[in-house]
Design a protein around this motif. Structure first.
Motif, PDB file in Angstrom:
ATOM      1  N   LYS A   1       0.904  -1.281   0.019  1.00 10.48           N
ATOM      2  CA  LYS A   1      -0.125  -0.115   0.083  1.00 10.48           C
ATOM      3  C   LYS A   1       0.828   1.209   0.018  1.00 10.48           C
ATOM      4  CE  LYS A   1      -3.765   2.413   0.350  1.00 10.48           C
ATOM      5  NZ  LYS A   1      -4.908   2.520  -0.884  1.00 10.48           N
ATOM      6  N   THR A   2       0.758   2.085  -1.270  1.00 12.30           N
ATOM      7  CA  THR A   2       1.515   3.290  -1.269  1.00 12.30           C
ATOM      8  C   THR A   2       0.641   4.603  -1.096  1.00 12.30           C
ATOM      9  OG1 THR A   2       3.074   1.967  -2.390  1.00 12.30           O
ATOM     10  CG2 THR A   2       3.160   4.661  -2.732  1.00 12.30           C
TER      11      THR A   2
ATOM     12  N   THR B   1      -2.516  -1.140  -3.059  1.00  8.51           N
ATOM     13  CA  THR B   1      -1.995  -0.722  -4.093  1.00  8.51           C
ATOM     14  C   THR B   1      -1.685  -1.959  -5.043  1.00  8.51           C
ATOM     15  OG1 THR B   1      -0.979   1.222  -3.113  1.00  8.51           O
ATOM     16  CG2 THR B   1       0.125   0.571  -5.237  1.00  8.51           C
TER      17      THR B   1
END
Length: 226
Positions: free
Chosen positions: A15-16, A64
């Motif tokens: 997850k970005t 992401t």
């Protein structure tokens, strides 16, 4: 070799977050599984990625990259509406800040997850009173949240989370704002719910919580160590 299917499976999770020109990896790489009716703590310091992980597992926060499988269901291949249905059926959330509606009574707060069920008021009331009794607040059903202690508000949050009998309970720092005696009572309550068949996943930075769980997944700098 027979493939083992776990109740919850996390594969290649990332997850970005984008903040202007800056990218922040809240989750860099995570892979692990959880079996049905396990009691798991996810342990890590503030900023380690554990709350982001919990929100992704609860179908609230699109990763992401990677997959989240629950009961062989790929959560992020579902439509938004299907994920909402999944949350209603599978997940009971216990938020760190309780998130009780201040102008609703304990009973009314607990009944909120049943609003979309189409069940009769009589059935909703019966189910709500049962879980309010279960968490030890039977004599406080008609009080408002500000008439309760912090520990009692946490119990209301737990009652609300379990009223629909979801198989999975996700708790974000459930003892974070409580004294040690009340925290122990809350963890014992979660332990008893686990014994009744709920899969319980608790995010925490408190090492004392580990003693109540079957297993701990440690999270550090966006990676996990199961």
């Amino acid at each position: 070799m027979t493939q083992v299917n776990h109740f919850i499976e996390i594969h290649g999770l990332k997850k970005t977050y984008q903040s202007g020109d800056t990218k922040v990896d809240a989750i860099k790489q995570m892979d692990f599984s959880i079996d049905d009716e396990e009691f798991i703590t996810i342990m890590g310091q503030s900023g380690s990625g554990k709350s982001t992980l919990l929100s992704i597992m609860g179908a609230l926060n699109h990763p992401t990259q990677g997959k989240v499988l629950v009961d062989s269901l790929d959560l992020y291949s579902l439509t938004t509406e299907q994920r909402a249905d999944f949350r209603s059926e599978y997940i009971g959330f216990i938020f760190q800040s309780f998130q009780l509606i201040p102008y609703l009574t304990v009973l009314e707060n607990v009944k909120l997850p049943m609003a979309v069920t189409g069940w009769t008021k009589k059935l909703k009331d019966r189910m709500a009173f049962e879980v309010i009794d279960r968490v030890g607040l039977g004599d406080r059903a008609h009080r408002l949240p500000d008439q309760l202690s912090g520990g009692e508000q946490e119990r209301v949050a737990i009652a609300r989370a379990i009223v629909n009998k979801p198989p999975i309970i996700l708790a974000d720092e459930p003892t974070g704002n409580l004294d040690s005696k009340t925290a122990c009572d809350i963890m014992m309550l979660l332990q008893s719910l686990n014994k009744d068949g709920h899969t319980v996943i608790v995010v925490t930075h408190n090492p004392g919580v580990e003693a109540y769980a079957d297993r701990t997944i440690r999270v550090r700098d966006g990676e996990c160590y199961a």
